[in-house]
Design an enzyme around this catalytic site. Structure first.
Site, PDB file in Angstrom:
ATOM      1  CG  ASP A 143      -1.779  -1.146   1.405  1.00  0.00           C
ATOM      2  OD1 ASP A 143      -1.724  -2.047   0.554  1.00  0.00           O
ATOM      3  OD2 ASP A 143      -2.527  -1.190   2.393  1.00  0.00           O
ATOM      4  CD  GLU A 313      -7.238  -4.247   3.857  1.00  0.00           C
ATOM      5  OE1 GLU A 313      -6.558  -4.850   4.695  1.00  0.00           O
ATOM      6  OE2 GLU A 313      -7.030  -4.318   2.633  1.00  0.00           O
TER       7      GLU A 313
END
Length: 600
Positions: A143, A313
């Protein structure tokens, strides 16, 4: 130093043969599943041999018998050496350094190969290393985190494992750019501590010193992932080069929510407070704070709307303008739950009043990218008002196969930086995206092909000396056709095909024959996106060795898909079984590599 082939010329096999000045360990013993490797530090690096499929062992670094940092998990080679990982030890020169490993009986071969070295060299431009996308010099990445603009630099932090090419040991890697195209990689910014690994989060510029760390402090808000997921702070007063963790961490906890993570924070002027969007299992919870340290729950969003097939998320809440009206967009990444398998990012469009997000009635779920390989993307904070853009970047992989892609020294990369805007696709509002305009600086060779109207046509040899890094643009008019395709091909029989099924309002990507085989999930399915029927379509496709990013009609529909062909695709074929296709303004731009500097 720069990332060029002259500096990265040593393979793992070559490194074994290299005569380096190396001290033999003063003490090596294996007993009770504990291995101790002790040396006097004389060189810059300690080189550790890694095997990707080896069993992880826990390693602790000690200097003069004092532990340095937290224990990390590492795959010390057991049967073969796939690559090497460096630990910089120059700061301890002349001191006794010890590596302590547990459960190490099966790693004797690897322990015998550990060595000191003055250099860490390897082949940087390996087969699938992207030429103009950001990837870390070595190790694993996922990420993007903490993106913020400050004093002429775009900061990109990212989930990073500096000790191997599989997920683990989550740090924040760090890179900066002045133009979103050329990146300078810096030493990692945040490392695990007593509260756990450093999971995703954000960075803000505290212009009014609300937290008391200093005016214009760069403040990181991130998830500490130990026994419990909690939110923590760190701050930098030197433009992000070093961070100090707040001694009062954690600043936000929850006694029962297991998946409690990924804070994204911005300053909301109407109520004079910071707003945090936080992933809380299957919802997004909004919090408010005056000082970044004390947080109050404002509202919760998500029940009964959108896709809930996986954990929510990496949220991001931000405004965009459409026809003079401010709308708010909420990004929520989800894994699994993608419309095409694995992980993807959905979004909602609506209104935010400083406390509650209210979605507009749209056909949710909607996805920022319908390809298989754009996940956990969020936007930059603090972009100057005079710039006016909402800038985005994502992780270019998928949890279905991210740990197994066929690269060696590094694993995974970021998408291109993109500009987001609201657009109407003919049926409803969508969040459109397209590459930032700075990408055009990489165009260094232009080839224009003749317009054609035909049932089937193929353009051979798109580029001479094709290194797999190019941009392709064209427009296409289906004359009486309700199903047509275009494909990229190479001489090995590999191909990537995009099918425009207008009758069924679907854009389909077929990569079944696109790549070397490495994972059954990679090529098993057709990758589908909704497609509005139109009289013509404009296409922009960017290819970078192991990735493709397709933008249809200025980004109203986007598909990002990784590929791993044996050789570069260098032919373009158009085909329809009904009517004809008018193919216009076909242009190929050869793209130069974005120079990535490495500071170590």
């Amino acid at each position: 130093m720069k990332n060029d082939n002259t500096l990265k010329t040593l393979t793992a096999a070559g490194l074994l043969a290299l005569a380096v000045a190396c001290e033999q360990p003063a003490q090596n013993k294996l007993a009770d599943n504990l291995y101790m490797y002790t040396i006097e530090v004389q060189q810059k690096y300690l080189l550790l041999p890694i095997e990707n499929e080896a069993t992880e062992v826990k390693m602790q670094l000690l200097v003069e018998n004092t532990p340095i940092g937290e224990p990390i998990n590492i795959r010390i080679a057991q049967n073969q050496i796939d690559y090497w990982i460096p630990i910089e030890i120059e700061a301890y020169k002349g001191k006794k350094l010890t590596l302590s490993f547990n459960e190490a009986q099966n790693a004797r071969m690897g322990f015998s190969k550990i060595k000191q070295s003055a250099n860490y060299n390897f082949v940087y431009q390996e087969k699938y290393r992207p030429l103009y996308h950001f990837s870390p010099q070595y190790g694993w990445t996922n990420d993007p985190n903490g993106m913020v603009y400050y004093k002429g630099e775009y900061h990109l932090f990212f989930q990073y494992n500096p000790y191997g090419c599989k997920w683990g040991n989550m740090h924040w890697g760090h890179a900066v750019s002045k133009d979103l195209v050329q990146w300078e990689e810096l030493p990692y910014a945040l490392a695990p501590d007593k509260l756990g690994a450093i999971y995703s989060g954000c960075v803000v510029i505290d212009k009014d010193n609300t937290a008391g760390f200093g005016k214009d402090a760069m403040v990181a808000i991130f998830t500490s992932a130990g026994e419990q997921q909690v939110q923590s702070l760190a701050y930098s007063l030197d433009n992000g080069r070093t961070f100090t963790k707040y001694e009062g961490n954690p600043v936000l906890t929850h006694p029962t929510i297991v998946d409690f993570r990924d804070p994204k924070v911005f300053w909301y002027a109407p109520t004079q407070q910071w707003i945090m969007s936080l992933a809380t299992s299957q919802t997004i919870t909004f919090y408010g704070s005056k000082n970044l340290k004390e947080w109050t729950q404002l509202s919760e969003f998500g029940e009964g709307i959108g896709n809930h097939d996986g954990v929510w998320e990496c949220p991001d809440l931000f405004p965009l303008t459409y026809e003079g009206q401010t709308k708010w967009v909420l990004f929520v990444s989800i894994n699994p739950g993608s419309p095409n398998g694995g992980s993807a990012t959905q979004y909602f469009i609506g209104n935010f009043d400083g406390k509650t997000f209210t979605p507009d009635p749209l056909p949710y779920p909607l996805w920022i990218d319908y390809g298989r390989d754009n996940y956990a993307g969020v936007t930059w904070n603090n972009v100057p008002a005079e710039d006016g853009r909402r800038l985005f970047i994502g992780w270019m992989s998928n949890w279905d196969y991210a740990n197994e892609v066929p690269t060696t020294n590094f694993r995974n990369a970021m998408t291109l930086a993109r500009t987001l805007n609201l657009a109407h696709n003919g049926e409803h509002l969508v969040v459109a995206s397209k590459p930032v305009k700075e990408m055009e600086r990489l165009r260094n060779e232009t080839i224009s092909l003749p317009n054609k109207t035909a049932t089937t046509t193929t353009f051979e040899q798109l580029l001479n000396n094709n290194d797999g890094a190019y941009e392709l643009t064209f427009s296409i008019i289906p004359n009486g056709s309700d199903n047509f395709s275009f494909s990229l091909l190479n001489d090995k029989g590999e191909e990537l095909t995009y099918i425009f099924d207008i009758a069924n309002k679907t854009l389909v990507t077929n990569r079944a024959k696109s790549s070397v085989a490495f994972n059954a999930n990679f090529a098993a399915m057709l990758i589908k996106a909704p497609l509005t029927a139109k009289k013509s379509y404009t296409i922009r496709l960017l290819v970078d060795k192991a990735s493709t990013e397709l933008f249809v009609n200025d980004g109203e529909v986007v598909q990002t898909n990784t590929i791993f062909p044996t050789e570069a695709y260098n032919a373009l074929r158009f085909k329809t079984d009904k009517g004809t296709l008018s193919i216009k303004n076909v242009t190929i731009y050869k793209l130069s590599a974005s120079e990535t500097a490495i500071s170590y």
